[in-house]
Each structure stands twice: as structure tokens, then as C-alpha cells.
Design a protein around this motif. Structure first.
Motif, PDB file in Angstrom:
ATOM      1  N   UNK A  89       0.862  -1.180   0.000  1.00 18.67           N
ATOM      2  CA  UNK A  89       0.000   0.000   0.000  1.00 18.67           C
ATOM      3  C   UNK A  89       0.899   1.232   0.000  1.00 18.67           C
ATOM      4  N   UNK A  90       0.689   2.108  -0.978  1.00 20.60           N
ATOM      5  CA  UNK A  90       1.471   3.338  -1.080  1.00 20.60           C
ATOM      6  C   UNK A  90       0.752   4.466  -0.352  1.00 20.60           C
ATOM      7  N   UNK A  91       1.540   5.365   0.225  1.00 14.15           N
ATOM      8  CA  UNK A  91       0.923   6.490   0.943  1.00 14.15           C
ATOM      9  C   UNK A  91       1.839   7.697   0.948  1.00 14.15           C
ATOM     10  N   UNK A  92       1.251   8.827   1.306  1.00 15.20           N
ATOM     11  CA  UNK A  92       1.984  10.055   1.572  1.00 15.20           C
ATOM     12  C   UNK A  92       1.396  10.698   2.817  1.00 15.20           C
TER      13      UNK A  92
ATOM     14  N   UNK B 123      -7.350  10.640   4.391  1.00 16.02           N
ATOM     15  CA  UNK B 123      -8.046  11.160   3.217  1.00 16.02           C
ATOM     16  C   UNK B 123      -8.156  10.060   2.164  1.00 16.02           C
ATOM     17  N   UNK B 124      -9.376   9.889   1.634  1.00 14.57           N
ATOM     18  CA  UNK B 124      -9.652   8.845   0.643  1.00 14.57           C
ATOM     19  C   UNK B 124      -9.854   9.475  -0.731  1.00 14.57           C
ATOM     20  N   UNK B 125      -9.085   9.021  -1.717  1.00 10.60           N
ATOM     21  CA  UNK B 125      -9.151   9.621  -3.048  1.00 10.60           C
ATOM     22  C   UNK B 125     -10.282   9.036  -3.895  1.00 10.60           C
ATOM     23  N   UNK B 126     -10.617   9.744  -4.968  1.00  4.27           N
ATOM     24  CA  UNK B 126     -11.646   9.313  -5.910  1.00  4.27           C
ATOM     25  C   UNK B 126     -11.052   8.311  -6.906  1.00  4.27           C
ATOM     26  N   UNK B 127     -11.860   7.893  -7.871  1.00  2.00           N
ATOM     27  CA  UNK B 127     -11.513   6.797  -8.776  1.00  2.00           C
ATOM     28  C   UNK B 127     -10.123   6.915  -9.388  1.00  2.00           C
ATOM     29  N   UNK B 128      -9.844   8.019 -10.065  1.00  3.25           N
ATOM     30  CA  UNK B 128      -8.542   8.152 -10.719  1.00  3.25           C
ATOM     31  C   UNK B 128      -7.612   9.080  -9.935  1.00  3.25           C
TER      32      UNK B 128
ATOM     33  N   UNK C  36      -5.129   9.736  -6.343  1.00  3.01           N
ATOM     34  CA  UNK C  36      -3.976   9.031  -5.781  1.00  3.01           C
ATOM     35  C   UNK C  36      -3.710   9.572  -4.387  1.00  3.01           C
ATOM     36  N   UNK C  37      -2.568   9.216  -3.847  1.00  3.63           N
ATOM     37  CA  UNK C  37      -2.243   9.614  -2.479  1.00  3.63           C
ATOM     38  C   UNK C  37      -1.741  11.046  -2.359  1.00  3.63           C
TER      39      UNK C  37
ATOM     40  N   UNK D 140      -3.652   7.241   1.265  1.00  6.02           N
ATOM     41  CA  UNK D 140      -3.111   6.055   0.610  1.00  6.02           C
ATOM     42  C   UNK D 140      -3.585   6.007  -0.838  1.00  6.02           C
ATOM     43  N   UNK D 141      -2.920   5.164  -1.625  1.00  7.44           N
ATOM     44  CA  UNK D 141      -3.425   4.787  -2.939  1.00  7.44           C
ATOM     45  C   UNK D 141      -4.201   3.484  -2.758  1.00  7.44           C
ATOM     46  N   UNK D 142      -5.425   3.445  -3.274  1.00  4.56           N
ATOM     47  CA  UNK D 142      -6.315   2.309  -3.033  1.00  4.56           C
ATOM     48  C   UNK D 142      -5.751   1.012  -3.592  1.00  4.56           C
ATOM     49  N   UNK D 143      -6.047  -0.082  -2.916  1.00  7.11           N
ATOM     50  CA  UNK D 143      -5.761  -1.409  -3.441  1.00  7.11           C
ATOM     51  C   UNK D 143      -6.387  -1.537  -4.827  1.00  7.11           C
TER      52      UNK D 143
END
Length: 380
Positions: free
Chosen positions: A35-38, A51-56, A58-59, A85-88
Motif C-alpha cells: 500500500x502506497x501512501x503520503x 483522506x480517501x481519493x476518488x476513482x482516478x 492518488x495519495x 493512501x493509494x487504493x488497493x
């Protein structure tokens, strides 16, 4: 007592964390997951904003929400530790279809994942880091779906949640329009069943999917006011024969949006994450939507957009009417449509500042100095 002895990546630096093997909700196995994150701001134990990102997305939330994340901003990094994070299933550091498996990309071997899978993987990521408490989870669109699932899967970890521009489950219309996007990619001859990574990229299919999607992200009024029936400069869409290079201005705009996405996003991840939205249903296995919403104990603000085509405002009203612990419902007023939560910085600033204020102990709600009863709707 929450430990503050957590070693996090340097501020703003994309970092991957291995979380081991993972079993999806549908019982498929992923042998090894990263799992990638910043992160931004100093970690102080109980000051994490996830914070949760939308479909396209990222972190890199400090870029796509640049008006809202930083010192003195609504998500104030002088006070809060902002983690994204970047989603699974994504393609920006986390394990997805383009990731390596036995020396080759997963491709068609990557299993379908659900919104719950994305949250479970993120929870495992926090476990590995040693983070046991999150002050608030905040997300829009697909990120809003993840936020809702967080409130039901791990309510003991959260103090509050902010759910933006999403529904409690995918509607038949949403599944239909999202499946049309998947079909556009799968019908590209270069798709190769998802195993295209050693050959040519299915850019035409992904661009077509994005053109369909973008019309649901923007408001009908905004698109018409910007383009109307104007021709693209130097082109004539009213000639005696239809030609691909003779376009209306709106077609040129959509072509641009499609081409831009192909430069930064993987088609396999687009299919995987869109399918996860098709599977979004917080009522599954919980006695239905209303029972699931009523069971929520996490204080939650719900935010919608008055011109949203993709997730119409009545869907946020439905969430707010049935939610077990509603802080407030806020409405963004904008011609932009669904994307308003990403582009209406001033309005989102005020909404998120009020959300943070309400999420604190003994808080009262205030918009521009005017107090509202918790649970009331206010329009920015």
C-alpha cells in the motif's frame, strides 16, 4: 493511550508499505500486497486525518486538494497529520493489475476487489504502521464510499467521518454507466483480456471510458454554457459527411480529457476500481441500507452537490435521513456537477473547517458565525 512512536515517511514522499498476503471479500488471494501512501504534518498519536481519493485520484492529496491541505488551510498540517493512501487495485504505488507477480504483471490474474477490500487493506496498512486511532476519515466519490465503509467496519478507530458526493450503494444507473466504461476498455482490441502489458497499450478504450465518465463528472449546465453547439476552431461538424476530425467543441474537450488520462493512469486499474464501485453496497450482509446506516455510531457529516449527475443530491439526503449519528448535511451549490468537491475550493474550505470544528469535543456548528443545530442542512 495512543502511541506516538510511529515511524512515518518523510512529508510528501510516496512510500510503499508491505502488508503481506490478502484475501478479498470474495475469497480470492493476493499473495503479497503493498500500500502506497503520503503524509503531511507531524504525527501526535490521535491527530490523523485519513483522506480517501476518488476513482482516478492518488495519495498526493496536497496536489489534488491543494487549496485545502497545508499550514493554516482547512486541513491544517500545523495541527493535523494528513495521511492518504493509494487504493488497493490502483496504479500509483499500491498493488494492482500492473504490479509484478512472478516476474510478470498481474493483468487478468488480478482479482476483483470491493470497496470493503480497499478499506480492509488500508486498515492493515495502519496496523503495520502502528496507528491505532484516526481522528477523522474524509473522502469524496469512491473515497466517500470508502469513508462510509470505514464507519461501519472499524467505528472504534474513528472520532468522525466526512462522506462527500456518494451514495450508500451503487444504483442500477451507476452500475450501468460504469459498466459501459468498462466495456469501452474491454472492446479495445489491444486490451487482450487485461494482459496487454507486454504489448501496445489500450489507449483508445481507456480514452473512450474517460469521455463517458467525464460527462457524469461535470454539470449539464456547465458543459452547455462552455461549449453549446460551437464548432471546434478550424473544424466543421456540419459538413455534408460526418468526419472524425470535424468536431463540435465539446467533442474536442472530451477527446482532450480522454487523452490526458491515458498519460497517467492504467487501464487495468481503471477497470478494477470501476468494478469496485459497481460492488459498493453498505447494506450487503448488514440487513439492508437503512439498517446499516442506522447502525453507524461514528459522528458523520454528509456533503453533496446540487447539480451532481453521477451521485444526485437525493442520495446524500437518503444517507443523512437514516444515518445513526449525523453531524450535518452540507450542500455545495455549483454548476460544475460531481467534480465540485474537487474544484470549488472556497466552498469546500468552509465545509471542512466546520467539519473539523464539529468533530472536536463539545463542538457547536457554525457557518460564517451563524450557529446551526447539529443535523441541519446548510448551503454554502
Amino acid at each position: 493511550m495512543v502511541s506516538t512512536h510511529v515511524l512515518l515517511a518523510d512529508k510528501g514522499v510516496l512510500t510503499t508499505i508491505p502488508i503481506g498476503s490478502f484475501t478479498t471479500e470474495a475469497r480470492a488471494e493476493i499473495a503479497s500486497v503493498d500500500i502506497a501512501y503520503q503524509r503531511w504534518g507531524e504525527f501526535r498519536g490521535s491527530n490523523v486525518l485519513l483522506i480517501e481519493h476518488a476513482l482516478t485520484g492518488d495519495s498526493d492529496v496536497a496536489t489534488w486538494w491543494c487549496d485545502l491541505v497545508g499550514p493554516g488551510k482547512a486541513l491544517d498540517t500545523d495541527s493535523w497529520c494528513v495521511i492518504a493512501t493509494n487504493a488497493l487495485g490502483g496504479c500509483n504505488g499500491s498493488t494492482g493489475p500492473s504490479s509484478d507477480l512472478d516476474g510478470k504483471p498481474y493483468g487478468s490474474r488480478f482479482p476483483a476487489v470491493s470497496i470493503r477490500d480497499q478499506v480492509e487493506a488500508e486498515k492493515r496498512f495502519l496496523d503495520v504502521l502502528g496507528i491505532t486511532e484516526v481522528h477523522a476519515v474524509i473522502g469524496g466519490s469512491m473515497g466517500g464510499a470508502r469513508t462510509l465503509e470505514w464507519t461501519l467496519l472499524y467505528p472504534e478507530m474513528l472520532q468522525a467521518a466526512c462522506v462527500i458526493a456518494v451514495s450508500a450503494r451503487a444504483s442500477a444507473w451507476q452500475i450501468g454507466i460504469q459498466s459501459a466504461q468498462i466495456s469501452a476498455i474491454e472492446r479495445d482490441p489491444l486490451w487482450q483480456g487485461g494482459d496487454y502489458y507486454d504489448g501496445e497499450y489500450p489507449a483508445e478504450g481507456l480514452a473512450a471510458a474517460r469521455r463517458i465518465a467525464h460527462l457524469t463528472y461535470r454539470g449539464e449546465m456547465e458543459i452547455d454554457e462552455r461549449f453549446g453547439t460551437s464548432a471546434q476552431a478550424g473544424e466543421n461538424p456540419l459538413g455534408p459527411y460526418r468526419k472524425l476530425d470535424q468536431r463540435f467543441a465539446v467533442n474536442s474537450y472530451l477527446d482532450y480529457q480522454g487523452a490526458k488520462l491515458t498519460q497517467r493512469f492504467d487501464a487495468g486499474s481503471y477497470v478494477t476500481l470501476t468494478e469496485s464501485l459497481n460492488r459498493h453496497d453498505i447494506g450487503r450482509g448488514r440487513g439492508g441500507l437503512n439498517k446499516a446506516l442506522a447502525s453507524s455510531e461514528v459522528p458523520t457529516m454528509v456533503v453533496g452537490v446540487d447539480t451532481d449527475i453521477l451521485y444526485p443530491y437525493h442520495q446524500q439526503e437518503h444517507i443523512s435521513r437514516n444515518l445513526g449519528n449525523l453531524l450535518a448535511i452540507a450542500k455545495l451549490s455549483s454548476p460544475v456537477g460531481h467534480d465540485a468537491f474537487l474544484v470549488e475550493g472556497r466552498q469546500m474550505d468552509r465545509i471542512l473547517r466546520n467539519f473539523i470544528q464539529q468533530s472536536l469535543p463539545n463542538a457547536t456548528e457554525s457557518v460564517d458565525g451563524v450557529e446551526y443545530r447539529l443535523g441541519d442542512e446548510y448551503i454554502i
